[in-house]
Motif scaffolding. Structure first.
Motif, PDB file in Angstrom:
ATOM      1  N   SER A 181       0.938  -1.274  -0.110  1.00 15.70           N
ATOM      2  CA  SER A 181       0.032  -0.045   0.049  1.00 15.70           C
ATOM      3  C   SER A 181       0.937   1.207   0.032  1.00 15.70           C
ATOM      4  N   TYR A 182       1.902   1.289   0.640  1.00 18.20           N
ATOM      5  CA  TYR A 182       2.897   2.330   1.031  1.00 18.20           C
ATOM      6  C   TYR A 182       3.478   2.747  -0.584  1.00 18.20           C
ATOM      7  N   ILE A 183       3.816   1.640  -1.463  1.00 20.32           N
ATOM      8  CA  ILE A 183       4.409   1.584  -2.719  1.00 20.32           C
ATOM      9  C   ILE A 183       3.366   2.349  -3.545  1.00 20.32           C
ATOM     10  N   HIS A 184       2.145   1.818  -3.468  1.00 24.18           N
ATOM     11  CA  HIS A 184       0.971   2.513  -4.196  1.00 24.18           C
ATOM     12  C   HIS A 184       1.023   4.112  -3.991  1.00 24.18           C
ATOM     13  N   GLN A 185       0.969   4.329  -2.632  1.00 25.79           N
ATOM     14  CA  GLN A 185       0.761   5.615  -2.373  1.00 25.79           C
ATOM     15  C   GLN A 185       1.694   6.617  -2.901  1.00 25.79           C
ATOM     16  N   ASN A 186       2.766   6.004  -3.008  1.00 26.60           N
ATOM     17  CA  ASN A 186       4.221   6.766  -3.494  1.00 26.60           C
ATOM     18  C   ASN A 186       4.395   6.723  -5.078  1.00 26.60           C
ATOM     19  N   SER A 187       3.563   5.990  -5.752  1.00 23.56           N
ATOM     20  CA  SER A 187       3.528   5.847  -6.990  1.00 23.56           C
ATOM     21  C   SER A 187       2.669   6.755  -7.893  1.00 23.56           C
ATOM     22  N   LYS A 188       2.998   6.792  -9.344  1.00 23.48           N
ATOM     23  CA  LYS A 188       1.924   7.549 -10.034  1.00 23.48           C
ATOM     24  C   LYS A 188       0.523   6.908 -10.126  1.00 23.48           C
ATOM     25  N   TYR A 189       0.398   5.627  -9.578  1.00 21.10           N
ATOM     26  CA  TYR A 189      -0.868   5.254  -9.530  1.00 21.10           C
ATOM     27  C   TYR A 189      -2.022   5.660  -8.397  1.00 21.10           C
ATOM     28  N   LYS A 190      -1.197   6.282  -7.602  1.00 25.12           N
ATOM     29  CA  LYS A 190      -1.873   6.759  -6.168  1.00 25.12           C
ATOM     30  C   LYS A 190      -3.424   7.204  -6.023  1.00 25.12           C
ATOM     31  N   ASN A 191      -3.907   7.921  -7.290  1.00 27.20           N
ATOM     32  CA  ASN A 191      -5.192   8.176  -7.322  1.00 27.20           C
ATOM     33  C   ASN A 191      -6.033   7.197  -7.778  1.00 27.20           C
ATOM     34  N   LYS A 192      -5.646   5.899  -8.010  1.00 25.19           N
ATOM     35  CA  LYS A 192      -6.255   4.912  -8.687  1.00 25.19           C
ATOM     36  C   LYS A 192      -6.555   3.833  -7.632  1.00 25.19           C
ATOM     37  N   PRO A 193      -7.396   2.770  -7.721  1.00 24.48           N
ATOM     38  CA  PRO A 193      -7.401   1.886  -6.821  1.00 24.48           C
ATOM     39  C   PRO A 193      -6.334   1.058  -6.324  1.00 24.48           C
ATOM     40  N   PHE A 194      -6.337   0.776  -5.165  1.00 29.56           N
ATOM     41  CA  PHE A 194      -5.425  -0.429  -4.512  1.00 29.56           C
ATOM     42  C   PHE A 194      -6.018  -1.633  -4.115  1.00 29.56           C
ATOM     43  N   VAL A 195      -5.983  -2.610  -4.827  1.00 28.63           N
ATOM     44  CA  VAL A 195      -6.522  -3.767  -4.701  1.00 28.63           C
ATOM     45  C   VAL A 195      -5.878  -4.940  -4.246  1.00 28.63           C
ATOM     46  N   SER A 223     -25.452 -15.380 -10.953  1.00 27.01           N
ATOM     47  CA  SER A 223     -26.604 -14.705 -11.247  1.00 27.01           C
ATOM     48  C   SER A 223     -26.494 -13.376 -11.789  1.00 27.01           C
ATOM     49  N   SER A 224     -25.572 -12.741 -11.881  1.00 27.75           N
ATOM     50  CA  SER A 224     -25.308 -11.566 -12.581  1.00 27.75           C
ATOM     51  C   SER A 224     -23.594 -11.292 -12.991  1.00 27.75           C
ATOM     52  N   ASP A 225     -23.613 -10.390 -13.714  1.00 25.81           N
ATOM     53  CA  ASP A 225     -21.993 -10.075 -14.316  1.00 25.81           C
ATOM     54  C   ASP A 225     -21.278  -9.800 -13.021  1.00 25.81           C
ATOM     55  N   ARG A 226     -19.904  -9.963 -12.897  1.00 18.83           N
ATOM     56  CA  ARG A 226     -19.166  -9.669 -11.831  1.00 18.83           C
ATOM     57  C   ARG A 226     -17.831  -9.418 -12.434  1.00 18.83           C
ATOM     58  N   MET A 227     -17.256  -8.274 -11.644  1.00 18.05           N
ATOM     59  CA  MET A 227     -15.946  -7.583 -12.024  1.00 18.05           C
ATOM     60  C   MET A 227     -14.936  -8.484 -11.207  1.00 18.05           C
ATOM     61  N   GLY A 228     -14.060  -8.783 -11.619  1.00 13.71           N
ATOM     62  CA  GLY A 228     -12.880  -9.524 -11.294  1.00 13.71           C
ATOM     63  C   GLY A 228     -11.743  -8.410 -10.466  1.00 13.71           C
ATOM     64  N   LYS A 229     -10.766  -9.026  -9.808  1.00 12.67           N
ATOM     65  CA  LYS A 229     -10.065  -7.971  -9.172  1.00 12.67           C
ATOM     66  C   LYS A 229      -9.243  -7.182  -9.983  1.00 12.67           C
ATOM     67  N   PHE A 230      -8.796  -7.918 -11.139  1.00 12.02           N
ATOM     68  CA  PHE A 230      -8.053  -7.585 -12.203  1.00 12.02           C
ATOM     69  C   PHE A 230      -8.540  -6.258 -12.531  1.00 12.02           C
ATOM     70  N   GLU A 231      -9.758  -6.278 -13.107  1.00 12.25           N
ATOM     71  CA  GLU A 231     -10.555  -5.204 -13.667  1.00 12.25           C
ATOM     72  C   GLU A 231     -10.711  -3.971 -12.544  1.00 12.25           C
ATOM     73  N   LYS A 232     -11.052  -4.520 -11.122  1.00  9.26           N
ATOM     74  CA  LYS A 232     -11.102  -3.316 -10.339  1.00  9.26           C
ATOM     75  C   LYS A 232      -9.766  -2.764  -9.917  1.00  9.26           C
ATOM     76  N   ALA A 233      -8.691  -3.351 -10.323  1.00  9.30           N
ATOM     77  CA  ALA A 233      -7.318  -2.558  -9.951  1.00  9.30           C
ATOM     78  C   ALA A 233      -6.814  -1.882 -11.418  1.00  9.30           C
ATOM     79  N   ASN A 234      -7.764  -1.965 -12.377  1.00 11.12           N
ATOM     80  CA  ASN A 234      -7.425  -1.355 -13.587  1.00 11.12           C
ATOM     81  C   ASN A 234      -6.997   0.120 -13.305  1.00 11.12           C
ATOM     82  N   GLY A 235      -5.719   0.395 -14.043  1.00 10.48           N
ATOM     83  CA  GLY A 235      -5.105   1.806 -13.786  1.00 10.48           C
ATOM     84  C   GLY A 235      -4.508   2.031 -12.439  1.00 10.48           C
ATOM     85  N   GLY A 236      -4.524   1.050 -11.558  1.00  7.09           N
ATOM     86  CA  GLY A 236      -3.918   1.097 -10.241  1.00  7.09           C
ATOM     87  C   GLY A 236      -2.887   0.138  -9.659  1.00  7.09           C
TER      88      GLY A 236
END
Lengths: 449, 104
Positions: A181-195, A223-236
Motif C-alpha cells: 500500500s505504501y508503494i502504491h501511495q508513492n507511485s503515479k498510480y496513487k489516485n487509482k485503486p489499490f486492490v 446470477s449476474s455479471d461480476r467484475m474481477g479483482k484485475f478489472e477493479k485494479a485497472n489503472g491502479g
C-alpha cells in the motif's frame, strides 16, 4: 461552475446568460471578442461557449489557445454555419460539443451545461474523497527508523517511481500488505485503486471468478455479471498475497494477464485490455516450488522484478518501542482512553522478546497491556508474552510423545479451532498468525473446522 | 411585425417578465440598427468579407424575431461565392430589415 459565453452578437450573450443564470450554481461572464477572452483565461472557467466566427479570431484558433492556457476548460462551439464537416473537425480537436446557433439553442445548451455541471460536481467530490483517503493513508505510514527498514523503504521508494513488478517477502506479520500500500501511495498510480487479494483466503473453486470476473450464467450461481479483482485494479495497483498458493492451472491465465495486460472473464470470449502495477508477496521459496513443478517457471521469471524483503521485528531493535507507542496511541484513540507510557522494564521486556508473530503479535501484546494496566503506565507485568489460552482442555495431549514441530503446530491450531467454533479470524488473532496460514492448513487437510 | 407582436415573443422567452422583455427589445433593435449601418457601409464600399460577417452576425437576432425570410437570405449569402450575387442579396437583406425595423 464558471461559464464564459463568447459571442460578438450581444443578443445571443444576453439571452443565453439569462437562461443559464436560472441555475444558481452557474457563474456567467460574457465576452464579445477573442482578445478579451484570452486575457480572462487565467480565471480557469469550467466551460466556454464559443462562437466560431468572432471579429478577431476564428473558433478553431481560439480553441487551440484555450487548450494551451486552460486545458481543464470544456469548449462548446456555437455557430450558425450548419456545417457538419466543421463540427466533426472541431470535435476531433477536443471540443466537448458543437451546437448550431438558432432560436432554440438555449434549450440544448441548458441540457448540456446541466449535464456537465453534474459531471464536474461528481469529479470534484471524487477528488475531495480521494484527497481525504490519501490524507488518511498518509497518517498511517510505515513506522520505524532502523537501518534494515530504511534500506527496505529506500528500495520501495525507488521501485515505486517505475512500473517494475515488485516482489515483497517477509515473515508473517511483518506488514507485507502495508508495504504494498505504501508503494502504491508513492507511485503515479496513487489516485487509482489499490486492490489487495489474499489467494489463500479465497476458496479454490471461486478463485478464477474472483480474479478475472464472470458473466451472468457462466456457472451455477452466477446470477449476474461480476467484475474481477484485475478489472477493479485497472489503472491502479494489484497486490497478490500468497501468490505461491495459486493453482497451477490458473497460473497460465495470470501469466497472460501480466504479460499481455489482457483478461477474459469466465463465460465470455471478449478480451479486455487492462493496465495495472503488480505487487506480489509470498512467504514461500518460489524457486524451490519451480523445481518441484508446483510453480510455473515462465511465471516465476515474469514476476521477477524488484525483490523487497521486510525484516522480522526482532531485527528492528528500537523500532519495537516506536511501534509499541504507536499501537498505544491507536488503542487509546479507538477506545476513548488516555495514552499510557511504557516503563523502562516493560521496554526491556519487549526488546528481549523474539516476536515470532512479528508486528501483528506486538499489536496484540500492546492491546492486552492497555487493558491490563489500570494506571498511566504499562509495567512489565502487563506485557504478556505467553499468548492467550482460552481453553481449559490441555493444549498438547502428551508432551512426552515424540513429534515434529509441524505436528505440534497442527495440534495447537486444531485445539484453538475446536475451542472457538472454527472461527478462523478469532483463532488467527489469538495465535497471532495470519488467516492465510490457517486457510492453507485447512486446504491441505492438516486441520479441520 | 409590430412592436406588440415582438414583445409577445420576448415575454415568452423571459418568462413573462415585462421589464426584461422590454429591455431586451430596446437593446436588440438598437444593435440591429447599428449593425444595419455597418452593413450598409460594407455594401457601399463593396467589402465582401465584411458584408458576409455582418449578415452572419445579424442572422441569430433575425431568427429571434422569427423573420424567416431574412434568416434564409442570410444563409444564402453565407454560402454564396459570387461577389455580384452577394452584393445583390445583401442589398435585398438590408432593404427588408429596414422595412421590418421601421414598423416598431
Amino acid at each position: 461552475m464558471k461559464i464564459f459565453i463568447v459571442d460578438d452578437n450581444q443578443d445571443f450573450c444576453d439571452l443565453q446568460s439569462y437562461y443559464l443564470s436560472q441555475n444558481k450554481a452557474f457563474e456567467i461572464e460574457c465576452f464579445y471578442d477573442g482578445k478579451s477572452l484570452i486575457s480572462a483565461l487565467r480565471d480557469k472557467p469550467n466551460l466556454i461557449l464559443l462562437d466560431y466566427y468572432l471579429p478577431d479570431y476564428n473558433g478553431q484558433d481560439l480553441m487551440r489557445i484555450i487548450k494551451e492556457k486552460s486545458d481543464q476548460s470544456e469548449v462548446i462551439l456555437v455557430s450558425g454555419q450548419e456545417d457538419v464537416s466543421l463540427a466533426v473537425k472541431l470535435l476531433k480537436e477536443g471540443a466537448y460539443d458543437y451546437i448550431e446557433k438558432n432560436e432554440n439553442t438555449h434549450k440544448r445548451l441548458w441540457t448540456i451545461t446541466n449535464h456537465l455541471y453534474k459531471t464536474f460536481s461528481l469529479e470534484k467530490k471524487n477528488k475531495e474523497l480521494q484527497e481525504k483517503l490519501n490524507e488518511k493513508k498518509d497518517k498511517n505510514p510505515i513506522i520505524g527508523n532502523c537501518d534494515a527498514l530504511l534500506n527496505t523503504l529506500s528500495i520501495a521508494n525507488k521501485s515505486a517511481k517505475t512500473n517494475i513488478n515488485i516482489w515483497v517477502t517477509g515473515d508473517t506479520g511483518t506488514g507485507k500488505e502495508l508495504l504494498a500500500s505504501y508503494i502504491h501511495q508513492n507511485s503515479k498510480y496513487k489516485n487509482k485503486p489499490f486492490v489487495a487479494v489474499n489467494i489463500t483466503a479465497i476458496p479454490s473453486e471461486l478463485i478464477e471468478s474472483e480474479l478475472f470476473g464472470h458473466k451472468k450464467g457462466a456457472f451455477t450461481g452466477a446470477s449476474s455479471d461480476r467484475m474481477g479483482k484485475f478489472e477493479k485494479a485497472n489503472g491502479g495497483t494489484l497486490f497478490l498475497d500468497e501468490i505461491a498458493e495459486l493453482d497451477i492451472s490458473l497460473q497460465a491465465k495470470l501469466l497472460r494477464a501480466i504479460q499481455e495486460k489482457e483478461i477474459t472473464k469466465l463465460g465470455e470470449n471478449k478480451v479486455r485490455k487492462i493496465h495495472f502495477r503488480l505487487i506480489v508477496a509470498t512467504h514461500q521459496d518460489l524457486k524451490k516450488l519451480v523445481v518441484e513443478k508446483k510453480f510455473r517457471e515462465d511465471l516465476y521469471y515474469r514476476l521477477m522484478g524488484v525483490k523487497i524483503e521486510l525484516p522480522p521485528l526482532h531485527k528492528r531493535g528500537s523500532d519495537i518501542i516506536l511501534l509499541s507507542q504507536h499501537f498505544i496511541k491507536t488503542f487509546a484513540k479507538e477506545n476513548d482512553m488516555q495514552a499510557k507510557t511504557l516503563t523502562d522494564e516493560s521496554k526491556k521486556k519487549l526488546l528481549s522478546y523474539s516476536f515470532p508473530g512479528n508486528i501483528r503479535e506486538l499489536k496484540s501484546i500492546i492491546d492486552l497491556a492497555m487493558v491490563l494496566s489500570e494506571g498511566p503506565t504499562i509495567e512489565d507485568k502487563h506485557i504478556q508474552l505467553e499468548g492467550i489460552n482460552t481453553s481449559k482442555a490441555p493444549l498438547i495431549n502428551d508432551p512426552n510423545e515424540n513429534k515434529t514441530l509441524k505436528q505440534y503446530t497442527r495440534e495447537i491450531v486444531q485445539h484453538y479451532l475446536n475451542s472457538n467454533n472454527g472461527n478462523i479470524e478469532k483463532v488467527a488473532e489469538l495465535l497471532d498468525i495470519g488467516k492465510s496460514s490457517i486457510y492453507r492448513m485447512l486446504k491441505e487437510n492438516e486441520v479441520s473446522r | 411585425m409590430t412592436k406588440k407582436e415582438a414583445m409577445l415573443i420576448f415575454l415568452e422567452k423571459f418568462n413573462n417578465d415585462n421589464n426584461l422583455a422590454e429591455d431586451f427589445f430596446i437593446k436588440s433593435t438598437t444593435r440591429l440598427k447599428e449593425d444595419l449601418e455597418l452593413l450598409n457601409h460594407s455594401i457601399n464600399s463593396n467589402k465582401i468579407e465584411d458584408i458576409k460577417f455582418h449578415v452572419h452576425k445579424m442572422k441569430y437576432t433575425c431568427s429571434l424575431y422569427k423573420w424567416e425570410e431574412l434568416v434564409a437570405l442570410a444563409k444564402e449569402i453565407g454560402l454564396e461565392t459570387s461577389n455580384q450575387n452577394i452584393n445583390l442579396k445583401s442589398k435585398q437583406f438590408l432593404s427588408i430589415l429596414q422595412e421590418n425595423l421601421s414598423k416598431f
